[in-house]
Write a protein that holds these residues in place. Sequence first.
Motif, PDB file in Angstrom:
ATOM      1  N   PRO A 116       0.809  -1.222   0.000  1.00  0.00           N
ATOM      2  CA  PRO A 116       0.000   0.000   0.000  1.00  0.00           C
ATOM      3  C   PRO A 116       0.845   1.275   0.000  1.00  0.00           C
ATOM      4  CG  PRO A 116      -0.024  -1.014   2.172  1.00  0.00           C
ATOM      5  CD  PRO A 116       0.675  -1.973   1.247  1.00  0.00           C
ATOM      6  N   TYR A 117       2.135   1.150   0.305  1.00  0.00           N
ATOM      7  CA  TYR A 117       3.024   2.313   0.323  1.00  0.00           C
ATOM      8  C   TYR A 117       3.270   2.861  -1.082  1.00  0.00           C
ATOM      9  CZ  TYR A 117       3.481   0.979   5.114  1.00  0.00           C
ATOM     10  OH  TYR A 117       3.177   0.670   6.409  1.00  0.00           O
ATOM     11  N   ARG A 118       2.953   2.075  -2.101  1.00  0.00           N
ATOM     12  CA  ARG A 118       3.014   2.586  -3.480  1.00  0.00           C
ATOM     13  C   ARG A 118       1.880   3.557  -3.736  1.00  0.00           C
ATOM     14  NH1 ARG A 118       2.531  -0.842  -8.193  1.00  0.00           N
ATOM     15  NH2 ARG A 118       3.315   0.986  -9.258  1.00  0.00           N
ATOM     16  N   TYR A 119       0.795   3.442  -2.963  1.00  0.00           N
ATOM     17  CA  TYR A 119      -0.426   4.171  -3.270  1.00  0.00           C
ATOM     18  C   TYR A 119      -0.766   5.278  -2.289  1.00  0.00           C
ATOM     19  CZ  TYR A 119      -0.882   0.011  -6.110  1.00  0.00           C
ATOM     20  OH  TYR A 119      -0.644  -0.995  -7.003  1.00  0.00           O
ATOM     21  N   ILE A 120      -0.309   5.145  -1.077  1.00  0.00           N
ATOM     22  CA  ILE A 120      -0.667   6.124  -0.045  1.00  0.00           C
ATOM     23  C   ILE A 120       0.515   6.271   0.901  1.00  0.00           C
ATOM     24  CG2 ILE A 120      -1.792   4.371   1.378  1.00  0.00           C
ATOM     25  CD1 ILE A 120      -3.833   6.509   2.191  1.00  0.00           C
TER      26      ILE A 120
END
Length: 193
Positions: A116-120
């Motif tokens: 999820p660190y790619r997105y937020i």
Amino acid sequence: MQDIIPFLIFYMIIISQRIVELFIARHNENWMKKKGAIEFGSNHYRYIVLMHILFFISFFFEKIFLNRALSPLWPLILFLFIIIQLVRVWAISSLGRYWNTKIIVLANAKVIKRGPYRYIKHPNYFVVSIEFIVIPILFSAYITAIIFTIVNVIVLSIRIPEEERALQKLTEYDSVFQHCSRFLPILLNKCDK
């Protein structure tokens, strides 16, 4: 109070989850500090812990003593809660040994840019923010939802900048994410894999 058993089961599951997370965080903290990691924001961490403890106390007392009923929308709210828990597990597992409830940064560690660190930017804080709304609303504890959503916004306005500064100081955080739009991933995400 016919929903007391489901409430107590739900409540104990959440408390148990938090206890497991604290054990994971402690294990990760010990590993990182042995590698020379530095802790930041320790002066405000106790307030974060206090906020979470008071949230669970408030939720419990509002449900029990104000006789709050299970929401008529409980299947939808419970589904949202489950989805948020999957995001939580995704965030924790993506950071692996670097995940923590504290701000602990290992100098020159590789910046995590997967899951999820790619997105937020801060998926774990996003999850907690949603939980502070969803958990109490599941049992119509609206006072808890409102108060702790506001308190959480205040706490995160201190916590997130502190974490960003720590990551910028000791890692290549800025350069790794300089071309990433991590707000609307489907429309704007420019991150490389």
